[in-house]
Design a protein around this motif. Sequence first.
Motif, PDB file in Angstrom:
ATOM      1  N   PHE A 285      55.749  23.271  25.616  1.00 15.48           N
ATOM      2  CA  PHE A 285      57.139  22.889  25.889  1.00 15.48           C
ATOM      3  C   PHE A 285      57.066  21.724  26.890  1.00 15.48           C
ATOM      4  O   PHE A 285      56.666  21.924  28.042  1.00 15.48           O
ATOM      5  CB  PHE A 285      57.922  24.042  26.517  1.00 15.48           C
ATOM      6  CG  PHE A 285      58.105  25.246  25.627  1.00 15.48           C
ATOM      7  CD1 PHE A 285      58.789  25.131  24.429  1.00 15.48           C
ATOM      8  CD2 PHE A 285      57.612  26.486  25.993  1.00 15.48           C
ATOM      9  CE1 PHE A 285      58.974  26.240  23.618  1.00 15.48           C
ATOM     10  CE2 PHE A 285      57.800  27.597  25.196  1.00 15.48           C
ATOM     11  CZ  PHE A 285      58.476  27.474  23.999  1.00 15.48           C
ATOM     12  N   THR A 286      57.442  20.524  26.462  1.00 18.12           N
ATOM     13  CA  THR A 286      57.278  19.360  27.329  1.00 18.12           C
ATOM     14  C   THR A 286      58.494  18.454  27.241  1.00 18.12           C
ATOM     15  O   THR A 286      59.070  18.275  26.159  1.00 18.12           O
ATOM     16  CB  THR A 286      56.028  18.561  26.948  1.00 18.12           C
ATOM     17  OG1 THR A 286      54.876  19.406  26.999  1.00 18.12           O
ATOM     18  CG2 THR A 286      55.805  17.385  27.876  1.00 18.12           C
ATOM     19  N   GLU A 287      58.872  17.885  28.379  1.00 17.42           N
ATOM     20  CA  GLU A 287      59.849  16.803  28.413  1.00 17.42           C
ATOM     21  C   GLU A 287      59.083  15.536  28.793  1.00 17.42           C
ATOM     22  O   GLU A 287      58.539  15.439  29.899  1.00 17.42           O
ATOM     23  CB  GLU A 287      60.951  17.090  29.427  1.00 17.42           C
ATOM     24  CG  GLU A 287      61.907  18.190  29.014  1.00 17.42           C
ATOM     25  CD  GLU A 287      63.086  18.338  29.979  1.00 17.42           C
ATOM     26  OE1 GLU A 287      63.144  17.606  30.978  1.00 17.42           O
ATOM     27  OE2 GLU A 287      63.962  19.189  29.708  1.00 17.42           O
ATOM     28  N   GLY A 288      59.029  14.585  27.880  1.00 16.41           N
ATOM     29  CA  GLY A 288      58.248  13.369  28.121  1.00 16.41           C
ATOM     30  C   GLY A 288      56.769  13.692  28.112  1.00 16.41           C
ATOM     31  O   GLY A 288      56.238  14.233  27.137  1.00 16.41           O
ATOM     32  N   GLN A 289      56.095  13.457  29.233  1.00 22.53           N
ATOM     33  CA  GLN A 289      54.677  13.736  29.392  1.00 22.53           C
ATOM     34  C   GLN A 289      54.486  14.911  30.350  1.00 22.53           C
ATOM     35  O   GLN A 289      55.253  15.082  31.308  1.00 22.53           O
ATOM     36  CB  GLN A 289      53.949  12.497  29.954  1.00 22.53           C
ATOM     37  CG  GLN A 289      54.011  11.278  29.039  1.00 22.53           C
ATOM     38  CD  GLN A 289      53.290  11.533  27.723  1.00 22.53           C
ATOM     39  OE1 GLN A 289      52.222  12.143  27.677  1.00 22.53           O
ATOM     40  NE2 GLN A 289      53.887  11.063  26.624  1.00 22.53           N
ATOM     41  N   PRO A 290      53.458  15.756  30.133  1.00 22.71           N
ATOM     42  CA  PRO A 290      53.227  16.884  31.028  1.00 22.71           C
ATOM     43  C   PRO A 290      52.773  16.409  32.407  1.00 22.71           C
ATOM     44  O   PRO A 290      52.221  15.314  32.533  1.00 22.71           O
ATOM     45  CB  PRO A 290      52.125  17.686  30.332  1.00 22.71           C
ATOM     46  CG  PRO A 290      51.424  16.696  29.477  1.00 22.71           C
ATOM     47  CD  PRO A 290      52.468  15.711  29.032  1.00 22.71           C
ATOM     48  N   TYR A 291      53.018  17.229  33.412  1.00 25.05           N
ATOM     49  CA  TYR A 291      52.457  16.913  34.722  1.00 25.05           C
ATOM     50  C   TYR A 291      50.945  17.050  34.586  1.00 25.05           C
ATOM     51  O   TYR A 291      50.444  18.059  34.064  1.00 25.05           O
ATOM     52  CB  TYR A 291      53.008  17.860  35.796  1.00 25.05           C
ATOM     53  CG  TYR A 291      52.571  17.498  37.181  1.00 25.05           C
ATOM     54  CD1 TYR A 291      53.176  16.444  37.844  1.00 25.05           C
ATOM     55  CD2 TYR A 291      51.517  18.171  37.793  1.00 25.05           C
ATOM     56  CE1 TYR A 291      52.772  16.072  39.126  1.00 25.05           C
ATOM     57  CE2 TYR A 291      51.105  17.806  39.069  1.00 25.05           C
ATOM     58  CZ  TYR A 291      51.726  16.753  39.726  1.00 25.05           C
ATOM     59  OH  TYR A 291      51.305  16.375  40.977  1.00 25.05           O
ATOM     60  N   PRO A 292      50.168  16.085  35.041  1.00 22.79           N
ATOM     61  CA  PRO A 292      48.744  16.044  34.667  1.00 22.79           C
ATOM     62  C   PRO A 292      47.870  17.126  35.288  1.00 22.79           C
ATOM     63  O   PRO A 292      46.769  17.379  34.766  1.00 22.79           O
ATOM     64  CB  PRO A 292      48.307  14.655  35.161  1.00 22.79           C
ATOM     65  CG  PRO A 292      49.286  14.297  36.220  1.00 22.79           C
ATOM     66  CD  PRO A 292      50.574  14.915  35.835  1.00 22.79           C
ATOM     67  N   LEU A 293      48.273  17.778  36.354  1.00 26.84           N
ATOM     68  CA  LEU A 293      47.427  18.753  37.042  1.00 26.84           C
ATOM     69  C   LEU A 293      48.041  20.147  36.981  1.00 26.84           C
ATOM     70  O   LEU A 293      49.259  20.304  36.875  1.00 26.84           O
ATOM     71  CB  LEU A 293      47.229  18.348  38.502  1.00 26.84           C
ATOM     72  CG  LEU A 293      46.611  16.966  38.757  1.00 26.84           C
ATOM     73  CD1 LEU A 293      46.583  16.670  40.245  1.00 26.84           C
ATOM     74  CD2 LEU A 293      45.210  16.880  38.158  1.00 26.84           C
ATOM     75  N   SER A 294      47.168  21.163  37.088  1.00 27.77           N
ATOM     76  CA  SER A 294      47.630  22.542  37.205  1.00 27.77           C
ATOM     77  C   SER A 294      47.576  22.950  38.674  1.00 27.77           C
ATOM     78  O   SER A 294      46.611  22.608  39.376  1.00 27.77           O
ATOM     79  CB  SER A 294      46.742  23.488  36.381  1.00 27.77           C
ATOM     80  OG  SER A 294      46.889  23.253  35.009  1.00 27.77           O
ATOM     81  N   PRO A 295      48.561  23.688  39.180  1.00 24.59           N
ATOM     82  CA  PRO A 295      48.531  24.116  40.582  1.00 24.59           C
ATOM     83  C   PRO A 295      47.370  25.077  40.839  1.00 24.59           C
ATOM     84  O   PRO A 295      47.017  25.896  39.990  1.00 24.59           O
ATOM     85  CB  PRO A 295      49.875  24.822  40.774  1.00 24.59           C
ATOM     86  CG  PRO A 295      50.720  24.389  39.623  1.00 24.59           C
ATOM     87  CD  PRO A 295      49.791  24.120  38.499  1.00 24.59           C
ATOM     88  N   ASP A 296      46.757  24.962  42.013  1.00 28.56           N
ATOM     89  CA  ASP A 296      45.723  25.901  42.432  1.00 28.56           C
ATOM     90  C   ASP A 296      46.379  27.105  43.101  1.00 28.56           C
ATOM     91  O   ASP A 296      47.600  27.188  43.235  1.00 28.56           O
ATOM     92  CB  ASP A 296      44.749  25.211  43.392  1.00 28.56           C
ATOM     93  CG  ASP A 296      43.884  24.163  42.691  1.00 28.56           C
ATOM     94  OD1 ASP A 296      43.612  24.356  41.481  1.00 28.56           O
ATOM     95  OD2 ASP A 296      43.510  23.164  43.335  1.00 28.56           O
ATOM     96  N   ASP A 297      45.526  28.043  43.571  1.00 27.71           N
ATOM     97  CA  ASP A 297      46.029  29.243  44.236  1.00 27.71           C
ATOM     98  C   ASP A 297      46.897  28.862  45.442  1.00 27.71           C
ATOM     99  O   ASP A 297      46.475  28.072  46.305  1.00 27.71           O
ATOM    100  CB  ASP A 297      44.877  30.115  44.721  1.00 27.71           C
ATOM    101  CG  ASP A 297      44.092  30.718  43.566  1.00 27.71           C
ATOM    102  OD1 ASP A 297      44.565  30.605  42.429  1.00 27.71           O
ATOM    103  OD2 ASP A 297      43.012  31.273  43.813  1.00 27.71           O
ATOM    104  N   GLY A 298      48.111  29.401  45.494  1.00 26.52           N
ATOM    105  CA  GLY A 298      49.014  29.155  46.611  1.00 26.52           C
ATOM    106  C   GLY A 298      49.777  27.849  46.524  1.00 26.52           C
ATOM    107  O   GLY A 298      50.638  27.595  47.366  1.00 26.52           O
ATOM    108  N   GLN A 299      49.473  26.995  45.537  1.00 24.91           N
ATOM    109  CA  GLN A 299      50.215  25.744  45.382  1.00 24.91           C
ATOM    110  C   GLN A 299      51.446  25.960  44.502  1.00 24.91           C
ATOM    111  O   GLN A 299      51.469  26.839  43.642  1.00 24.91           O
ATOM    112  CB  GLN A 299      49.320  24.661  44.762  1.00 24.91           C
ATOM    113  CG  GLN A 299      48.222  24.168  45.679  1.00 24.91           C
ATOM    114  CD  GLN A 299      47.441  23.015  45.062  1.00 24.91           C
ATOM    115  OE1 GLN A 299      47.320  22.884  43.837  1.00 24.91           O
ATOM    116  NE2 GLN A 299      46.890  22.157  45.926  1.00 24.91           N
TER     117      GLN A 299
END
Length: 322
Positions: A285-299
Amino acid sequence: MEEDQNRAVSAKNRIRKVGFYVCLFLAGFLLAAFAREGIDAMKKTANLAAQTAGEAWAPNSAVKTIARVPLKNGTPAPKVAVAKKNTKVPAFLPAVPAPAPQKEINYPTTAEIKEATSSSGQIAEIVAASDATSAAGDSTPPAPQAPPNNNNIAPAESPTTAPVPAPGGSHLVIAEIQISGTGGTENDFIKFSNPTSANLDISGWKIRKRTKTGTESSIRVIPEGTSVAAGATILWANSKNNFAANMGAQIISSATISKDNSVAVFDSAGNLVDAVSWGGGAGQFTEGQPYPLSPDDGQILRRKIKDGTWVDTGNNSTDFLI
């Protein structure tokens, strides 16, 4: 013959004498009776005068007895009761107490501030501002300024305390996402925000996700009776280990989200309302382009704020940050 006449005269004289004495007795009896009644009448008049004088001289006194003079015929004088007049003062409402005097605050003079704080540049600025204000005719002392934050450390934020932008959008938006907390990989939450100026009834809306490979599943169907006030937020969180309860989440389920995933929210008619993807997943499920990074623990993956409103350009890569 002459003797008979003398007897007759003598009898008449005796009758006259008896009549005279009888009349004298009756007259004396009547006179005595009149004398007794006259004295009693005079005493009654005296008693009445004493009663009148008592009422005139002591109108507010307690009940008392007036006229104790006994009458001659043996009848005791009547005891005249004089009722005490009602002298009770009517009660009034209690007076409103005067306000307590305010304690006067003696502010330090400008000279005292300068002398005590001449070595502080910040206080010197306050004194200068005070001088300018005093010259303008305002005697109110300036409020003390907080010391500058020389460490440049931003205060910590949580998904429930972060500032909510003012209304300015047209639909419910995904505001924040956490896929793994410092306390566990299932400390997942999604925060939604209503940037519109009206309340939104989101009963029956659907929160869905897609895995890294694009497999789609439900996170939660929003219960009936759920709404989001204008400018307010609502939170979904994972239920494991009481995480959702500790977060104060209003929407709860056991679903999880991970790296390279995406989430979307659909209204009750099945229309896509908002979506965001992160990392390098396929078929998201994307609007435009995906955010390039995945959040780490606690982010936390957060939607940007600009000019006091959520940023929503329809491009996940520029609308979000970690």
